[in-house]
Structure formats: C-alpha cells, structure tokens
Design a protein around this motif. Structure first.
Motif: not given
Length: 181
Positions: A16-18, A173-181, A160-170
C-alpha cells in the motif's frame, strides 16, 4: 507468536505504501517513475537503472541517462506511461514538471488513497481469516485446546486491529499531504 501473520500483514502495508508513493500529489517524487520501463537495447529496464534521477526543485524531476543515445527512448516510455506528464527533452536530460493539481484533482487523489487503503484492509482481514482458520483446523485435529483457540483468535484480532489502525494513519497522512498542496 504470530510472526507469520505479522510478516504477511507487513507485506500488505508495504504494498500500500508503494502504491501511495506512486500517487502524483503535485510534488516531484522519483517513485512515480518506478513502473516506467525503457526499451534499453531490447530489454525492458526501469528508468532508474538507465540514468540519474534528481529533484532540482519541488515541482520538477530531472532524468539524465548515462547513455545519451537512449534519451529519446526514455522520453517515449514516459509519454507511453499513464503518468499524465509531458517530458521536456533538452538533448542532455529530460525534465518533468509537476503542475499543482486542481481542487477537483486533489479530491480524486484522496478518493484513490481511500480506495487503496480499503483494499489493503481487505487483504489484512483475509490474512486474519486464514490464520484463524488454520488455528480452527488445529483445534479440529486435537492439536490445540478450545482455550488455545480463543487466545489465538484474540491475539490475531489485536494484531489485525493494530494494522488497520496503521493503514488508517498512513491514508490520513497521505490525504493531508495531497490537500495541502
């Protein structure tokens, strides 16, 4: 205890990060060229392996092939890819300018990020299901007790819950990066 489950989930998050790295967010990012292949003496070769990629300013990538004779081939490969970028060839290097995305385009990119995050969550849940099924099979064969099965299910659910939380955080973060441009 659940190392194989964690390894599989790590791979899903890394994939997903890729994908996120390849999303063009208005900033120059060399990862966007990872999937662009150049015909280099009859062999499909990634752009990064035929030259130097640099970032002279935040909205530009510069590609300098080590072999100047393939400059045109690199340009053709970029045009053939679905990056939506027009290469500028000055005879020595190729420059890719990244225009600032419109508000509409940014919203599309955020939707794409959300979609890819949801796909990663589906993969994580599939890994959870397979792991729990494996423990249920062990229980059925008498290899583990009912309590061991419950402990395993709870442990896998926590992972599983921890990985789902990590995915949501990533994804956030990417959504915020896109909207700040």
């Amino acid at each position: 205890m659940y190392e194989d489950v964690k390894q599989k989930m790590d791979k899903a998050v890394a994939a997903m990060e890729s994908d996120f790295a390849g999303i063009r967010a208005g900033r120059a990012n060399p990862a966007i060229l990872d999937k662009v292949m150049v015909d280099y003496y009859g062999t499909a070769t990634p752009v990064a392996q035929v030259g130097t990629i640099s970032i002279p300013d935040p909205r530009m990538l510069m590609i300098q092939p080590w072999d100047a004779s393939i400059l045109h081939d690199v340009e053709k490969a970029i045009l053939a890819s679905d990056l939506g970028l027009t290469p500028n060839n000055d005879g020595k290097a190729i420059r890719l300018n990244f225009p600032a995305p419109t508000e509409e385009r940014r919203k599309e990119l955020v939707k794409s990020v959300s979609k890819r995050a949801e796909e990663a969550k589906v993969v994580i849940r599939g890994i959870r299901r397979d792991a729990i099924d494996a423990y249920k099979a062990q229980k059925k064969n008498g290899e583990i007790t009912e309590d061991d099965l419950k402990d395993a299910e709870n442990g896998i659910q926590k992972v599983t819950d921890q990985y789902i939380k990590d995915i949501d955080g990533l994804a956030d973060g990417k959504s915020k990066e896109i909207m700040e441009i």
